[in-house]
Design an enzyme around this catalytic site. Structure first.
Site, PDB file in Angstrom:
ATOM      1  CD  GLU A 117     -70.052-101.310  27.431  1.00 41.57           C
ATOM      2  OE1 GLU A 117     -70.730-102.191  27.997  1.00 41.57           O
ATOM      3  OE2 GLU A 117     -70.124-100.103  27.742  1.00 41.57           O
TER       4      GLU A 117
ATOM      5  CE  LYS B 297     -71.047-103.158  31.739  1.00 38.22           C
ATOM      6  NZ  LYS B 297     -71.690-102.318  30.694  1.00 38.22           N
TER       7      LYS B 297
ATOM      8  CB  CYS C 241     -69.438 -99.301  30.694  1.00 39.80           C
ATOM      9  SG  CYS C 241     -70.482 -97.871  30.309  1.00 39.80           S
TER      10      CYS C 241
ATOM     11  CG  MET D 184     -71.271 -87.206  29.584  1.00 40.26           C
ATOM     12  SD  MET D 184     -70.315 -88.761  29.416  1.00 40.26           S
ATOM     13  CE  MET D 184     -68.638 -88.144  29.481  1.00 40.26           C
TER      14      MET D 184
END
Length: 272
Positions: A44, A118, A150, A181
């Site tokens: 991104e 997006k 994302c 994460m």
């Protein structure tokens, strides 16, 4: 779908230095193609960097049209290398308009095959970008390709929309931070499994500003939701993965989610 050799570029860029980032990216496209890559995917906002406290106020200045210098350079790199490229940039579609957080798909001949904007904007993005509203799917010579960016990966409807249009492979260029994460490790396999597609999640690497660290951990999951490859080291690098076309049919038999959908019961989903 046909077998495909893909390259996910865990890119470490220089914040705000578009010229240097694009020059480096073109070299990487050449390197990946020399290793046989059919498709090279960048993360991104690879050309500008992501730290919006820094680049957000400059995003109108940094954004480019689809015929701007960044896409021209990437088109030339793709043409010379003979591979497809997914180049995520801040894309402006009208003079003086609010830019989109986008990804441009370039084919082997260096032509723009399409772009994706997006849809789900994260946090500060909504102050600097316009949200997209469509989920296009693109034909390549190895299969049908869908793109999310994302935060889109956290919404099952996005991947499902791409799959219903025939996507075999969904790529997800990202700027995913270290604190989240655990979600990264859940979302990518889940989207692959529930849609029985290949899911390639390509993350940035590096520290931007004092408060944003992106550890990479780019991965590819097969249509069973199994992680088949991941860059474990927190460093810039390229993840090469061989996608076996036969896995699509094999796992759609074993996990027939698409066959057994009950679309007649989902009418209220869009209204809630």
């Amino acid at each position: 779908m046909k077998n495909a050799w893909i390259a996910l570029v865990q890119f470490e860029g220089t914040l705000g230095d578009v010229e240097q980032n694009v020059e480096r990216a073109c070299d990487i496209v050449k390197e990946a193609a020399e290793h046989g890559a059919d498709l090279v995917v960048f993360p991104e906002l690879f050309s500008t960097g992501y730290h919006l406290d820094t680049i957000g106020p400059r995003i109108v200045e940094l954004a480019e049209p689809i015929d701007g210098p960044t896409v021209r350079a990437m088109r030339q790199a793709a043409r010379e290398a003979g591979c497809y490229v997914v180049a995520p940039i801040a894309l402006v579609r009208e003079v003086g308009g609010v830019p989109f957080n986008s990804a441009v798909l370039i084919d082997r001949q260096g032509n723009v095959a399409g772009s994706y904007d997006k849809v789900h904007l994260w946090a500060l993005e909504r102050f600097y970008f316009r949200a997209g509203a469509n989920y296009p799917v693109f034909d390549t010579d190895f299969g049908r390709l869908g793109i999310m960016i994302c935060y889109d990966m956290g919404f099952p409807e996005a991947a499902r929309s791409l799959t219903l249009q025939g996507a075999d492979l969904i790529v997800c260029p990202s700027a995913w931070c270290a604190e989240d994460m655990d979600v990264w490790e859940i979302n990518a396999p889940a989207r692959a499994l529930e849609n029985t597609v290949f899911l390639a999640a390509c993350n940035r690497f590096g520290r931007e500003g004092d408060d944003l660290y992106m550890p990479g951990k780019s991965m590819v999951c097969n249509p069973r939701g199994k992680k088949i490859a991941q860059l474990e080291d927190e460093a810039a690098g390229i993840l090469y993965v061989d996608l076996k076309a036969a896995d699509i049919d094999t796992y759609r038999v074993k996990s027939p989610y698409m066959r057994d959908r009950r679309a007649d019961t989902y009418a209220d989903v869009a209204r809630w």
